[in-house]
Design a protein around this motif. Sequence first.
Motif, PDB file in Angstrom:
ATOM      1  N   SER A   5       4.390  -3.673  -5.606  1.00  0.00           N
ATOM      2  CA  SER A   5       3.638  -4.915  -5.630  1.00  0.00           C
ATOM      3  C   SER A   5       2.602  -4.831  -4.505  1.00  0.00           C
ATOM      4  O   SER A   5       2.971  -4.673  -3.338  1.00  0.00           O
ATOM      5  N   VAL A   6       1.316  -4.893  -4.873  1.00  0.00           N
ATOM      6  CA  VAL A   6       0.249  -4.698  -3.893  1.00  0.00           C
ATOM      7  C   VAL A   6      -0.637  -5.932  -3.806  1.00  0.00           C
ATOM      8  O   VAL A   6      -0.981  -6.533  -4.821  1.00  0.00           O
ATOM      9  N   GLU A   7      -1.005  -6.262  -2.568  1.00  0.00           N
ATOM     10  CA  GLU A   7      -1.961  -7.332  -2.323  1.00  0.00           C
ATOM     11  C   GLU A   7      -2.980  -6.802  -1.317  1.00  0.00           C
ATOM     12  O   GLU A   7      -2.609  -6.299  -0.257  1.00  0.00           O
ATOM     13  N   VAL A   9      -6.102  -8.074   0.907  1.00  0.00           N
ATOM     14  CA  VAL A   9      -6.720  -9.297   1.400  1.00  0.00           C
ATOM     15  C   VAL A   9      -7.684  -8.988   2.544  1.00  0.00           C
ATOM     16  O   VAL A   9      -7.597  -7.948   3.179  1.00  0.00           O
ATOM     17  N   GLU A  14      -8.410 -13.139  -1.080  1.00  0.00           N
ATOM     18  CA  GLU A  14      -7.705 -12.100  -1.810  1.00  0.00           C
ATOM     19  C   GLU A  14      -8.692 -11.248  -2.601  1.00  0.00           C
ATOM     20  O   GLU A  14      -9.509 -11.768  -3.351  1.00  0.00           O
ATOM     21  N   THR A  17      -4.667  -8.122  -6.433  1.00  0.00           N
ATOM     22  CA  THR A  17      -3.212  -8.208  -6.393  1.00  0.00           C
ATOM     23  C   THR A  17      -2.671  -7.720  -7.728  1.00  0.00           C
ATOM     24  O   THR A  17      -3.321  -7.901  -8.766  1.00  0.00           O
ATOM     25  N   CYS A  69      -2.042  -1.870   7.154  1.00  0.00           N
ATOM     26  CA  CYS A  69      -1.310  -1.732   5.899  1.00  0.00           C
ATOM     27  C   CYS A  69       0.180  -1.845   6.215  1.00  0.00           C
ATOM     28  O   CYS A  69       0.676  -1.168   7.103  1.00  0.00           O
ATOM     29  N   SER A  70       0.860  -2.723   5.488  1.00  0.00           N
ATOM     30  CA  SER A  70       2.289  -2.925   5.668  1.00  0.00           C
ATOM     31  C   SER A  70       3.021  -2.539   4.387  1.00  0.00           C
ATOM     32  O   SER A  70       2.629  -2.961   3.302  1.00  0.00           O
ATOM     33  N   VAL A  75       6.794  -3.581  -1.417  1.00  0.00           N
ATOM     34  CA  VAL A  75       5.756  -4.607  -1.320  1.00  0.00           C
ATOM     35  C   VAL A  75       4.740  -4.110  -0.289  1.00  0.00           C
ATOM     36  O   VAL A  75       5.085  -3.844   0.857  1.00  0.00           O
ATOM     37  N   THR A  77       1.111  -4.771   1.616  1.00  0.00           N
ATOM     38  CA  THR A  77       0.043  -5.700   1.977  1.00  0.00           C
ATOM     39  C   THR A  77      -1.012  -4.910   2.722  1.00  0.00           C
ATOM     40  O   THR A  77      -0.719  -4.259   3.726  1.00  0.00           O
ATOM     41  N   ALA A  79      -4.260  -5.622   4.657  1.00  0.00           N
ATOM     42  CA  ALA A  79      -5.057  -6.687   5.286  1.00  0.00           C
ATOM     43  C   ALA A  79      -6.237  -6.023   5.983  1.00  0.00           C
ATOM     44  O   ALA A  79      -6.106  -5.487   7.081  1.00  0.00           O
TER      45      ALA A  79
END
Length: 89
Positions: A5-7, A9, A14, A17, A69-70, A75, A77, A79
């Motif tokens: 699951s990638v977001e 931002v 955003e 996603t 990047c997390s 998951v 994220t 940013a």
Amino acid sequence: MSALSVEVVSPAGEAWTGEVTQVSVPLVDGELGILPGRQPLLAVLGSGPVRLSPVAGEAHRIEVSGGFCSVDHDVITIAADHVKQDAEV
């Protein structure tokens, strides 16, 4: 097959996603490829393309610079300080 699951931002909001099979992220010291099952990670973004391979649909490429990047339990994220949306790859 597991999915990530990638977001993506930025301060502007955003940028993207969705669910992907793999993602490649530019870091300050190279490039990181991420597949499902990756150990948790926090890394500093460099400048370059984030390459996304969605579960359904065409591959995407998003130019980013700065930020982090997390990765945590499939998951991701991203940013970024700056994001430039490119056409489908």
